[in-house]
Design an enzyme around this catalytic site. Structure first.
Site, PDB file in Angstrom:
ATOM      1  N   TYR A  96       5.495   3.235   8.001  1.00 12.59           N
ATOM      2  CA  TYR A  96       4.114   2.615   7.674  1.00 12.59           C
ATOM      3  C   TYR A  96       3.944   1.208   8.133  1.00 12.59           C
ATOM      4  O   TYR A  96       2.795   0.433   8.159  1.00 12.59           O
ATOM      5  CB  TYR A  96       3.754   2.380   6.117  1.00 12.59           C
ATOM      6  N   LYS A 149      15.641  13.417   4.617  1.00 18.75           N
ATOM      7  CA  LYS A 149      16.055  14.314   5.620  1.00 18.75           C
ATOM      8  C   LYS A 149      17.369  13.668   6.063  1.00 18.75           C
ATOM      9  O   LYS A 149      17.224  13.463   7.347  1.00 18.75           O
ATOM     10  CB  LYS A 149      14.858  14.250   6.695  1.00 18.75           C
ATOM     11  N   ASP A 177      11.712  19.146   3.647  1.00 20.91           N
ATOM     12  CA  ASP A 177      11.001  20.672   4.003  1.00 20.91           C
ATOM     13  C   ASP A 177      11.574  21.471   2.686  1.00 20.91           C
ATOM     14  O   ASP A 177      10.490  22.209   2.103  1.00 20.91           O
ATOM     15  CB  ASP A 177      11.297  21.230   5.136  1.00 20.91           C
ATOM     16  N   ASP A 204       3.847  10.381   1.057  1.00 18.03           N
ATOM     17  CA  ASP A 204       2.230  10.642   1.504  1.00 18.03           C
ATOM     18  C   ASP A 204       2.130  12.069   1.589  1.00 18.03           C
ATOM     19  O   ASP A 204       1.051  12.648   0.884  1.00 18.03           O
ATOM     20  CB  ASP A 204       2.095  10.058   2.780  1.00 18.03           C
ATOM     21  N   ASP A 213       0.206  15.009  -1.431  1.00 18.94           N
ATOM     22  CA  ASP A 213      -1.294  15.803  -1.194  1.00 18.94           C
ATOM     23  C   ASP A 213      -0.838  17.282  -1.658  1.00 18.94           C
ATOM     24  O   ASP A 213      -1.741  17.932  -2.277  1.00 18.94           O
ATOM     25  CB  ASP A 213      -1.605  15.626   0.327  1.00 18.94           C
TER      26      ASP A 213
HETATM   27  C1  IPM Z   1      -2.962   7.613   0.792  1.00 16.98           C
HETATM   28  C2  IPM Z   1      -3.496   7.586   1.998  1.00 16.98           C
HETATM   29  C3  IPM Z   1      -3.294   6.427   2.740  1.00 16.98           C
HETATM   30  C4  IPM Z   1      -1.575   6.604   2.974  1.00 16.98           C
HETATM   31  C5  IPM Z   1      -3.941   6.394   3.961  1.00 16.98           C
HETATM   32  C6  IPM Z   1      -5.401   6.377   3.873  1.00 16.98           C
HETATM   33  C7  IPM Z   1      -3.635   5.058   4.958  1.00 16.98           C
HETATM   34  O1  IPM Z   1      -3.350   8.863   2.507  1.00 16.98           O
HETATM   35  O2  IPM Z   1      -2.904   6.677  -0.032  1.00 16.98           O
HETATM   36  O3  IPM Z   1      -1.881   8.602   0.519  1.00 16.98           O
HETATM   37  O4  IPM Z   1      -1.282   7.250   4.131  1.00 16.98           O
HETATM   38  O5  IPM Z   1      -0.901   5.834   2.486  1.00 16.98           O
HETATM   39 MN    MN Z   2      -2.240  10.303   1.572  1.00 19.70          MN
END
Ligand code: IPM
Ligand code: MN
Length: 352
Positions: free
Chosen positions: A135, A187, A220, A244, A248
């Site tokens: 990042y 990893k 993974d 990240d 999700d």
């Molecule tokens: C999150 C989002 C951000 C990230 C993006 C919007 C830059 O996906 O907060 O997880 O990747 O950290």
């Molecule tokens: Mn994210």
């Protein structure tokens, strides 16, 4: 007096933040803590109007707050990267919010996409490093636009950055006092420099925490277990990019982005709390988005501000609303509008 900067942002951000603040007001009245809000007009719409993402003086002002409460940033008419780098990541980096804390918890009554998994099976927390790795934006192009083009994107992992993140994760695992298991997700078999450092730091710090059981898994395999055996996790620590992605996935197994909240933490400075979903432009202005993620982010903020009972109060109200008053957590399928869900939580806050 807690001073809180509010960035409603784009898309559904303003709608869900409004409900979060409604709940904050309800719990503030009930418990008697004092706070002061200041709203900041930042995000895609503001950028399109003014060309600015985050002015230096605003960033300076942020340093004077006890917390920042954010809705979402992202606008369909703004090219990818501008708001992310210019606003969201800029706040994370400049305020040195080096931990991204993302609880993954299945509340009773929530439809879980995983077969046969119950609330007691899904209750872990991801500690994502938040200021380094892929990042940092280091790299570049060579011979851009030609068939010989080279694109390089480098992952930065500093001894200091990795160590403070790993230490935070160990402390949290100890404090959480659940299974006292900390898993490093990486990893090492491919990222033989970056994750070699992570592994060495992890093992070294582990020596100071004999009560914490440690484990390592490749990213993974971590994804596979999150779906197959989420009950094996207590705390997961990982780098920025993997964090990240797996959070999700975590959001999905806890019922979706409508409920997933996170905190960008600087333990010694100013932290920022946000729903982890995006601005969801297609739902914007329709009063259908689920504000619970924003409300849960508000609970995390209260906890961080030391209003622990108020945070519990909000969390219990959220649980009550989910299990007794909502049809689901997805936008448009809750059996209630965004505002109504906020009202319900505010009402339950009074009662519980
Ligand atoms: C999150 C989002 C951000 C990230 C993006 C919007 C830059 O996906 O907060 O997880 O990747 O950290
Ligand atoms: Mn994210």
């Amino acid at each position: 007096m807690h001073k809180i900067a509010v960035i409603p942002g784009d898309g559904i951000g303003p709608e869900v933040v409004r409900e979060g603040l409604k709940v904050l007001e309800a719990v503030g009245n009930k418990r008697g803590f004092k706070y002061k809000l200041k709203h900041y007009d930042l995000g895609g719409s503001h950028y399109l109007k003014t060309g600015e993402t985050l002015p230096d003086n605003t960033l300076e002002e942020f340093k004077g707050y006890n917390a920042i409460y954010m809705g979402a940033v992202g606008h369909p008419e703004v090219a990818p990267g501008i708001l992310e780098r210019g606003l969201l990541l800029k706040i994370r980096f400049e305020l040195d919010q080096y931990i991204n804390l993302r609880p993954v918890r299945l509340y009773p009554g929530v439809d879980c996409p995983l077969k046969d998994k119950k609330p007691e099976d899904i209750d872990f927390i991801v500690v994502r490093e938040n200021t380094e790795g892929l990042y940092v934006g280091s790299g570049g192009f060579l011979r851009k636009g030609t068939p010989q083009e080279v694109a390089v994107q480098e992952s930065f992992n500093t001894r200091m950055g990795v160590e403070r993140c790993v230490r935070y994760a160990f402390e949290l695992t100890k404090k959480r006092g659940r299974a006292k298991k900390l898993l490093l997700c990486g990893k090492t078999n491919v990222l033989n420099y970056a994750h070699d450092l992570w592994m060495r730091v992890f093992e070294e710090v582990a020596g100071e925490y004999p009560d914490v059981t440690t484990e390592y898994a490749h990213v993974d395999a971590t994804c596979m277990w999150m779906v197959k055996n989420p009950e094996r996790f207590d705390v997961i620590v990982t780098d920025n990019m993997f964090g990240d992605i797996i959070t999700d996935l975590g959001a999905m197994i806890q019922g979706g982005l409508g409920i997933a909240a996170g905190g960008n933490i600087n333990p010694e400075g100013v932290s920022m709390f946000e729903p982890i979903g995006g601005s969801a432009p297609k739902y914007a202005g329709k009063n259908v988005a689920n504000p619970l993620a924003a409300i849960c982010a508000c609970a995390m903020m209260l906890n961080h501000l030391g209003e622990v009972e108020s945070a519990d109060n909000v969390e219990n109200a959220v649980k009550k609303v989910i299990s007794t008053r909502l049809k689901g957590l997805e936008a448009g399928r809750m059996g209630a509008t965004t505002q109504e869900v906020g009202d319900m939580v505010a009402e339950e806050v009074e009662k519980v």
